[in-house]
Design an enzyme around this catalytic site. Structure first.
Site, PDB file in Angstrom:
ATOM      1  N   LYS A   1      12.450   0.402   4.669  1.00  0.00           N
ATOM      2  CA  LYS A   1      12.274   1.383   3.668  1.00  0.00           C
ATOM      3  C   LYS A   1      13.838   2.003   3.336  1.00  0.00           C
ATOM      4  CE  LYS A   1       7.424   2.583   4.445  1.00  0.00           C
ATOM      5  NZ  LYS A   1       6.462   3.559   4.700  1.00  0.00           N
TER       6      LYS A   1
ATOM      7  N   CYS B   1     -14.798  -0.156  12.446  1.00  0.00           N
ATOM      8  CA  CYS B   1     -14.432   0.973  11.790  1.00  0.00           C
ATOM      9  C   CYS B   1     -13.135   0.227  10.910  1.00  0.00           C
ATOM     10  CB  CYS B   1     -13.608   1.954  12.858  1.00  0.00           C
ATOM     11  SG  CYS B   1     -12.359   1.567  13.763  1.00  0.00           S
TER      12      CYS B   1
ATOM     13  N   ARG C   1       2.514   5.831  -3.761  1.00  0.00           N
ATOM     14  CA  ARG C   1       3.280   7.273  -3.616  1.00  0.00           C
ATOM     15  C   ARG C   1       4.570   7.292  -3.119  1.00  0.00           C
ATOM     16  NH1 ARG C   1       0.681   5.470   0.645  1.00  0.00           N
ATOM     17  NH2 ARG C   1       1.558   5.806   2.787  1.00  0.00           N
TER      18      ARG C   1
ATOM     19  N   CYS D   1       6.429  27.993  17.583  1.00  0.00           N
ATOM     20  CA  CYS D   1       5.926  29.337  17.323  1.00  0.00           C
ATOM     21  C   CYS D   1       4.633  29.345  16.470  1.00  0.00           C
ATOM     22  CB  CYS D   1       7.011  30.230  16.762  1.00  0.00           C
ATOM     23  SG  CYS D   1       8.300  30.450  17.774  1.00  0.00           S
TER      24      CYS D   1
ATOM     25  N   CYS E   1      11.671  27.783  21.350  1.00  0.00           N
ATOM     26  CA  CYS E   1      13.039  28.770  20.937  1.00  0.00           C
ATOM     27  C   CYS E   1      13.116  30.105  21.531  1.00  0.00           C
ATOM     28  CB  CYS E   1      12.721  29.041  19.480  1.00  0.00           C
ATOM     29  SG  CYS E   1      11.484  29.695  18.901  1.00  0.00           S
TER      30      CYS E   1
ATOM     31  N   SER F   1       0.806  -1.044   0.016  1.00  0.00           N
ATOM     32  CA  SER F   1      -0.161   0.087  -0.061  1.00  0.00           C
ATOM     33  C   SER F   1       0.781   1.343  -0.270  1.00  0.00           C
ATOM     34  CB  SER F   1      -0.794  -0.011   1.280  1.00  0.00           C
ATOM     35  OG  SER F   1      -0.072   0.058   2.403  1.00  0.00           O
ATOM     36  N   ASN F   2       2.284   1.139   0.241  1.00  0.00           N
ATOM     37  CA  ASN F   2       3.084   2.221   0.075  1.00  0.00           C
ATOM     38  C   ASN F   2       3.182   2.719  -1.458  1.00  0.00           C
ATOM     39  OD1 ASN F   2       5.063   0.902   2.550  1.00  0.00           O
ATOM     40  ND2 ASN F   2       3.173   2.098   3.107  1.00  0.00           N
TER      41      ASN F   2
ATOM     42  N   CYS G   1      -1.711   9.689   7.079  1.00  0.00           N
ATOM     43  CA  CYS G   1      -2.214   9.216   5.587  1.00  0.00           C
ATOM     44  C   CYS G   1      -2.936   7.980   5.722  1.00  0.00           C
ATOM     45  CB  CYS G   1      -0.870   9.107   4.783  1.00  0.00           C
ATOM     46  SG  CYS G   1       0.012  10.656   4.557  1.00  0.00           S
TER      47      CYS G   1
HETATM   48 ZN   LIG Z   1       9.468  28.597  18.987  1.00  0.00          ZN
END
Ligand SMILES: [Zn+2]
Length: 493
Positions: free
Chosen positions: A134, A449, A121, A229, A329, A117-118, A243
């Protein structure tokens, strides 16, 4: 020894072999560097610049002659170490272009094995590599096209224990993962290590790209914003779709991976990274940096959005700069909140349960075999919470579709669910119509599900609702995927 054990042994030996080859290549490169006399960049003919071989001049000629790259840019590419985290839909095209462009050292990190299934893409992997790491699959393909690059395999998942140690060995990081928890980890570790991260994501038909902790002269401290940030807190688990769950178009994720490679080439060849790395050897220091440009010119922080089905698919939003109180940061008002090398958060807890979380008591969960035998019995209703498209692809006979998005939207059991169960109840016992919930006493509602995660959340919501107090509510372990493998009658996708 069993086939599985043999297979695992082969994978381990391949990984060991690849690591040794990478080590040899790295040592050879260092030997070459140490034995080469310091060169001046004023020499511009191939014979006078042994940093590039005649083969490399030919190989990179088409980009070398562009003023944006030139010889200084090509040498910067060759002297740069780039780490690609995630060798999937983003990492495959990104690695291809960076290897082809002549980045000197490429580290590839992923713990996953190639699956069928990889392949729609993840363009570096082939059928021959299914079931193998991989990272090794990618390195084989990349080396076949460009053996000049030193490839370093990291067959491991990135976690708070190893992130800093790995990232600090590179000059630039490409975050090509598909989960927010890794994005926060990469950003936090990169800020501590002083590295720039080119981060991208893609889901369904859309993608986004942002460069974090980028060297810039327009911000105090010489660095642009970090991931926190922009998004100080990770999103709640229930809103996180990877995904595997949400689907993605191959070319969409491909575009984003190519854009990451392009951004990396621009950053590296401009010389923007030169302030952040120490020379790898005394000779390199003596030779000086390959070019003359310093950190990139002041440019506001921005984020690129790609919406493939829009008539104007690319948009760039100007973003605010660094947050002064950013816990990664910046300088938070409470210094204890500041993230340091020893306090990188535990992302599993921070972002909530992982993809195979267990929310329900085992007695409230059923196996696909059990439910397979219950199908068709009176008073058994199977409710499938996958979205309409997936339900349309394949479904268990007689099951009712109540997509999970309806459960999330209201934060409670949706009316569509009660209606579905009521209709099933009435058809089972036409005497008792009318009042909601009536005619459903003693009923078992089984929630299904795709993988057995959403179904647990939905089942929990039903159990907590007084309208379901007379029912037995269960979910199906492993979801429709497990059903396809063990019971049949539906397809695995
Ligand atoms: Zn930051």
């Amino acid at each position: 020894m069993s086939d599985t054990t043999n297979h695992q042994r082969i994978i381990a030996l391949e990984a060991e072999n690849a690591a040794l080859k990478a080590r040899i290549a790295s040592l050879e490169a260092r030997l070459q560097l140490n034995s080469a006399p310091p060169q001046s960049l004023t020499h511009t003919t191939p014979t006078a610049t042994p940093e590039l071989s005649a083969e490399e001049y030919l190989r990179y000629g088409r980009q070398l002659i562009m003023p944006q790259i030139g010889l200084p840019g090509q040498l910067r590419l060759k002297n740069t170490r780039v780490l690609i985290i995630g060798i999937g839909g983003l990492g495959c095209p990104a690695a291809s272009y960076l290897s082809s462009a002549g980045v000197g050292t490429l580290g590839l990190l992923d713990h996953d094995l190639v699956e069928l299934s990889n392949l729609h893409r993840q363009i570096l992997h082939t059928l021959a590599y299914i079931g193998r790491p991989k990272v090794l699959s990618a390195i084989d393909r990349l080396r076949a096209a460009n053996p000049n690059v030193t490839y370093i395999p990291h067959i491991t998942a990135l976690d708070k224990e190893n992130a800093l140690e790995i990232i600090q060995n590179y000059d630039l990081v490409l975050d090509c993962t598909d989960h927010p928890r890794v994005r926060y980890l990469v950003s936090d570790a990169a800020v501590i290590a002083g590295k720039t991260v080119v981060s991208a994501s893609a889901l369904k038909t859309e993608g986004q790209l942002v460069v974090v902790n980028k060297p810039t002269s327009s911000e105090e401290g010489g660095r642009g914003p970090c991931y926190r940030c922009y998004w100080p807190r990770p999103p709640p688990t229930e809103s996180v779709v990877s995904c595997g769950e949400g689907g993605v178009l191959g070319p969409v994720v491909g575009v984003m991976g190519v854009l990451q490679a392009l951004e990396a080439v621009k950053i590296i060849s401009s010389g923007a990274l030169e302030g952040q790395r120490a020379p790898a050897s005394a000779n390199e220091a003596a030779a000086g940096s390959p070019g003359t440009e310093g950190p990139s010119k002041p440019e506001p922080a921005s984020m690129l959005f790609f919406s493939s089905y829009s008539p104007t698919p690319f948009k760039t939003l100007r973003m605010k700069g660094r947050r002064a109180d950013c816990i990664s940061c910046g300088t938070p008002s409470d210094p204890a909140l500041k993230i340091t090398a020893s306090t990188i958060p535990d992302y599993d807890n921070f972002c909530g349960p992982g993809p195979d979380a267990v929310l329900l008591d085992p007695k409230d969960r059923r196996t696909v075999m059990e439910v397979g035998e219950m199908i068709g019995r009176e008073n058994v209703v199977v409710v499938d919470t996958r979205d309409e498209t997936q339900f349309g692809i394949t479904s268990v006979g007689g099951s009712r579709n109540v997509p999970f998005v309806l459960w999330q939207r209201g934060g409670k059991v949706p009316e569509e669910f009660w209606r579905a169960v009521e209709e099933e109840g009435n058809s089972a016992d036409p005497q008792e119509e009318g009042e909601k919930g009536k005619g459903t006493k003693g009923k078992e509602v089984v929630i299904l599900c795709r993988r057995g995660n959403d179904s647990q959340e939905a089942a929990k919501m039903v159990m907590e609702d007084p309208r379901a107090r007379d029912w037995k509510v269960t979910d199906v372990v492993g979801g429709i995927g497990e059903w396809a493998r063990k019971v049949g009658g539906v397809v695995e996708y």
